[in-house]
Design an enzyme around this catalytic site. Sequence first.
Site, short mmCIF file in Angstrom:
data_model
loop_
_atom_site.label_atom_id
_atom_site.label_comp_id
_atom_site.label_asym_id
_atom_site.label_seq_id
_atom_site.Cartn_x
_atom_site.Cartn_y
_atom_site.Cartn_z
N GLY A 189 0.81 -1.22 0.00
CA GLY A 189 0.00 0.00 0.00
C GLY A 189 0.84 1.27 0.00
O GLY A 189 0.59 2.21 -0.76
N HIS A 230 10.51 28.74 12.45
CA HIS A 230 9.85 29.62 13.43
C HIS A 230 9.02 28.83 14.42
O HIS A 230 8.14 29.39 15.08
CB HIS A 230 9.01 30.66 12.69
CG HIS A 230 9.86 31.59 11.89
ND1 HIS A 230 10.42 32.73 12.40
CD2 HIS A 230 10.32 31.48 10.62
CE1 HIS A 230 11.16 33.32 11.47
NE2 HIS A 230 11.12 32.57 10.38
N LYS A 248 -7.46 -1.98 14.73
CA LYS A 248 -8.63 -2.14 13.84
C LYS A 248 -9.63 -3.11 14.46
O LYS A 248 -10.83 -2.85 14.49
CB LYS A 248 -8.18 -2.74 12.49
CG LYS A 248 -7.44 -1.79 11.58
CD LYS A 248 -7.22 -2.50 10.25
CE LYS A 248 -6.17 -1.82 9.41
NZ LYS A 248 -5.85 -2.56 8.20
O1 F6P Z 1 -3.88 0.00 8.05
C1 F6P Z 1 -2.72 0.11 7.29
C2 F6P Z 1 -2.99 -0.12 5.84
O2 F6P Z 1 -3.15 -1.47 5.61
C3 F6P Z 1 -1.89 0.46 4.99
O3 F6P Z 1 -0.81 -0.37 4.87
C4 F6P Z 1 -2.60 0.75 3.74
O4 F6P Z 1 -1.90 1.64 2.93
C5 F6P Z 1 -3.88 1.31 4.27
O5 F6P Z 1 -4.17 0.55 5.41
C6 F6P Z 1 -5.05 1.30 3.33
O6 F6P Z 1 -5.35 0.01 2.89
P1 F6P Z 1 -6.24 -0.25 1.64
O7 F6P Z 1 -5.58 0.36 0.45
O8 F6P Z 1 -6.37 -1.74 1.53
O9 F6P Z 1 -7.58 0.40 1.89
#
Ligand code: F6P
Length: 545
Positions: free
Chosen positions: A269, A386, A510
Amino acid sequence: MSDVPEPTRLPEWAALEQHRAQGLPGLRDLFADDPSRAERYVVHVGDLRIDYSKHLVTDETLRLLRELAAATDVFGLRDAMFRGERINTTEDRAVLHTALRAARDAVVEVDGENVVPAVHAVLDRMADFAGRVRSGEWTGHTGRRIRNVVNIGIGGSDLGPAMAYEALRAYTARDMVFRFVSNVDGADLHEAIRDLDPEETLFVVASKTFTTIETVTNATSARTWLLEALKDEAAVARHFVALSTNAGKVADFGIDTANMFEFWDWVGGRYSYDSAIGLSLMIAIGPDRFREMLDGFRIVDEHFRTAPPEANAPLLMGLLGIWYNNFHDAQSHAVLPYSHYLSKFTAYLQQLDMESNGKSVDRQGRPVEWQTGPVVWGTPGTNGQHAYYQLIHQGTKLIPADLIGFVRPIAELSDGLKAQHDLLMANLFAQGQALAFGKTPDEVRAEGVPEELVPHKTFRGDHPTTTILATELTPSVLGQLVALYEHKVFVQGAVWNIDSFDQWGVELGKVLAKRVEPALTEGADVPGLDPSTAALVAAYRERRK
Ligand code: F6P
């Protein structure tokens, strides 16, 4: 790779510890002894001039660091990555973001299959679609031209395109509106769409997995907003496209997979914005500029793959970071761009670096007994000057920093605003100098400062910086910069023997959020809440009444 020894047990590690214990001269002395380091400690890649002369290193330090890289087989792992081997072992995946910018005729195989034709097929489809949106040929459901593009994604599906859109603002279709929504806080979507006309708005739903709760929730709300106005389910097909690896989930959501742009599980990702995840950016800057950006990535890929260790920019930057992180107890690394357009660059790098190298077990699952990834932070330099630079200059912490600047401002600025560029860059150069060389008590006294104020006005110096200078912030240069940091992060992960390509550490939060939510919305009892969190939930519910 199971035979990889722990890095701290290597004689090369011990040699660096010993070298550090001997004590090194400060930067004033290092330059006095060898003024030529200003020219010698510079590496060029593409359009980037990377000056590392203001580091607390000698030729000997650099040699020892390169020996550590050799002993930890950084280049062996690099070659395995480029060959498409499954170096992301905990997810059993290849790591091939470099294939996303491979030339059309290149061959990169995953499990015996050349993936480059598929990469270019998707790029071509993206280019066709982006071209049609930009020209007005692709219209909304009611036949109106698309004027607004809203990217909905989070993490790697947001930070990359959002950062690059800001960086390349000068190259974007100025008659269109681009917004990036990531936060599940409804305020984010609200502010992004409140002044938009649904008939002219395209939602680009970006999610590798298409299961990410924030993205699916925001996309669902966006669809509701659209349908409240257009009152016809068929409108979704003209106003929603998906960027994903998961066709099944895209279809479940109600987006026609004909409107899906695909990528693959070998793209992490945080390494994905040069894949289909870059569609919003491609609509903004056009396919040609997007391809120029990919060319920029490729220049640095080739450099990383082929440049010798002494002149290999990502290797050097990675090793310099290790020098401070592991041998000077530095806890963080600042990235300070002297460019308004790079205002989101450090936030982008935070995910790239911290999600990759924020690990505490090695690739064999053993707890690490050495420091891994630093805290990466920073904002555009002049603003930082700053705010927090005081701590960098005179605080008690060692904070290595990258200063990034450009010789030319963008062409679009008025002559008056262009004239400000020298002042901007003067600040970059001045900060590098002040951080490195400081101001001695004698220099302060010579200015007539009363003795009691001398300690307060003294600057210790010896704050290391890398200065990255490019001619102009073009799409290619942006690609070069991103690839530089991608490979720097790779180098560090390789030396630390960690898997830089998984992110298990984001999972627990999560799972718990899913468990807690019913307690907030439905007042349900949540078994297993710790007393502190249970009290917070109770207070929230009480005040919500
Ligand atoms: O929670 C982390 C993550 O898995 C990242 O690695 C990733 O970029 C993001 O969530 C979004 O995931 P997805 O593209 O599957 O929605």
